[in-house]
Scaffold this active site. Structure first.
Site, mmCIF file in Angstrom:
data_model
loop_
_atom_site.group_PDB
_atom_site.id
_atom_site.type_symbol
_atom_site.label_atom_id
_atom_site.label_comp_id
_atom_site.label_asym_id
_atom_site.label_seq_id
_atom_site.Cartn_x
_atom_site.Cartn_y
_atom_site.Cartn_z
ATOM 1 N N TYR A 165 71.349 41.232 12.606
ATOM 2 C CA TYR A 165 72.432 40.991 13.657
ATOM 3 C C TYR A 165 72.755 41.984 14.367
ATOM 4 O O TYR A 165 73.077 41.880 15.516
ATOM 5 C CB TYR A 165 73.797 40.684 12.455
ATOM 6 C CG TYR A 165 74.998 40.444 13.213
ATOM 7 C CD1 TYR A 165 75.198 39.604 13.962
ATOM 8 C CD2 TYR A 165 76.145 41.600 13.358
ATOM 9 C CE1 TYR A 165 76.516 39.176 14.492
ATOM 10 C CE2 TYR A 165 77.396 41.511 13.868
ATOM 11 C CZ TYR A 165 77.351 40.144 14.599
ATOM 12 O OH TYR A 165 78.439 39.860 15.359
ATOM 13 N N LYS A 192 72.694 42.188 18.428
ATOM 14 C CA LYS A 192 73.781 43.011 18.991
ATOM 15 C C LYS A 192 73.276 44.138 20.011
ATOM 16 O O LYS A 192 74.110 44.540 21.083
ATOM 17 C CB LYS A 192 75.150 43.204 18.259
ATOM 18 C CG LYS A 192 75.835 41.851 17.622
ATOM 19 C CD LYS A 192 76.340 41.230 18.773
ATOM 20 C CE LYS A 192 77.171 39.883 18.328
ATOM 21 N NZ LYS A 192 77.817 39.162 19.431
ATOM 22 N N SER A 194 79.812 42.203 22.086
ATOM 23 C CA SER A 194 78.677 42.739 21.327
ATOM 24 C C SER A 194 79.594 42.789 20.078
ATOM 25 O O SER A 194 80.224 41.788 19.603
ATOM 26 C CB SER A 194 78.236 43.875 21.642
ATOM 27 O OG SER A 194 77.196 44.595 20.931
ATOM 28 N N SER A 246 86.552 28.204 19.985
ATOM 29 C CA SER A 246 87.449 27.133 19.038
ATOM 30 C C SER A 246 88.132 28.085 17.978
ATOM 31 O O SER A 246 88.924 27.576 17.158
ATOM 32 C CB SER A 246 86.561 26.265 18.397
ATOM 33 O OG SER A 246 85.415 26.999 17.725
#
Length: 278
Positions: A150, A154, A135, A13
């Site tokens: 975070y 990743k 990633s 989106s």
């Protein structure tokens, strides 16, 4: 493009995902685009015959399986899977509570695994396909204070993608792990970037970094998502696409520094490393 494929793109989106979807549709490709807000995506794209927007909850296996079945019912096959959905989470390791950490992993890691787990039987059966896992620069370097969770998510994406590459190779399925640098998208905007709910006042530098990211860097990133989307399409037409694929001058430089850092550690501590055998 000479061959028509069916693409399954998550996180479609906005940002890189939306740029990719638009380019694919313009080139006549079949596109299944998943999002949390199907109406918003339909409004942006419009009525296109080879486009199937779907609402999907990455954290819900039944929702993922249903979306994949809808895609197969509509187009008969899935050729390229782009695991793009994700969000950013800032905050030090001390500050973030268990719920915040698990939510970050639920979307960025376990949601990706849900898609892979449910699409693999189809790809194995057709003995072809290309899985592209997105990633981040945070997936190659972890020395980013305030982004530890975070980075961990990743890094997990990188590890599972490398294993997946070897696991599915015998079936003719390709895997590419993409490390985008800072892209000029809404990633640093409210809704995509989550701040810690219980910040600790001592972390003054972390708060300053968060402020710079949301107020100064947001909208000024050096990476163009349109150009990045074009590169993603390009690698699906290569007989032997790369496992590791870096997109952006900043992530290229970061990867070089990481390689240098590892090399320095190996050289400095070589004697210790080689001294513990029987």
């Amino acid at each position: 493009m000479s061959d028509k494929k069916t693409w399954f793109v998550t996180g479609a989106s906005s940002g890189l995902g939306l740029s990719l979807v638009k380019q694919l549709l313009a080139e006549g490709q079949n596109v299944v685009a998943t999002t949390r807000n199907k109406k918003g995506l339909e409004k942006v794209i419009g009525d296109v015959s080879h486009f199937l927007p779907l609402e999907m909850n990455l954290s819900d296996e039944s929702s993922v399986n249903s979306a994949l079945n809808d895609a197969l019912s509509r187009f008969g096959a899935i050729d390229v899977v782009v695991n793009n959905a994700g969000f950013g989470q800032t905050g030090t390791l001390e500050e973030l509570d268990d719920e915040e950490v698990r939510k970050c992993f639920d979307v960025n890691v376990f949601g990706m695994l849900n898609v892979i787990r449910h699409v693999m039987p189809h790809l194995r059966n057709q003995k072809s396909g290309h899985i592209i896992n997105i990633s981040s620069m945070a997936g190659i370097q972890g020395r980013i204070p305030g982004w530890g969770v975070y980075c961990a998510a990743k890094f997990a994406v990188a590890g599972l993608s490398e294993a997946l590459y070897e696991e599915v190779k015998p079936f003719g399925i390709k895997v590419t792990l993409v490390y985008p640098g800072h892209m000029r998208t809404g990633f640093l905007s409210k809704g995509s970037l989550m701040l810690p709910s219980n910040p600790v006042s001592d972390y003054v530098l972390i708060r300053k970094n968060e402020e710079e990211a949301t107020e100064q860097m947001n909208g000024m990133q050096i990476g163009d998502p349109e150009k990045a989307a074009t590169k993603l399409i390009k690698i699906t037409h290569i007989e032997k696409p790369p496992l590791h694929y870096f997109l952006g001058e900043d992530v290229y430089d970061a990867a070089r520094k990481k390689i240098q850092s590892l090399g320095d550690a190996l050289d400095t501590w070589k004697e210790d490393s080689l001294s513990i055998g029987f």
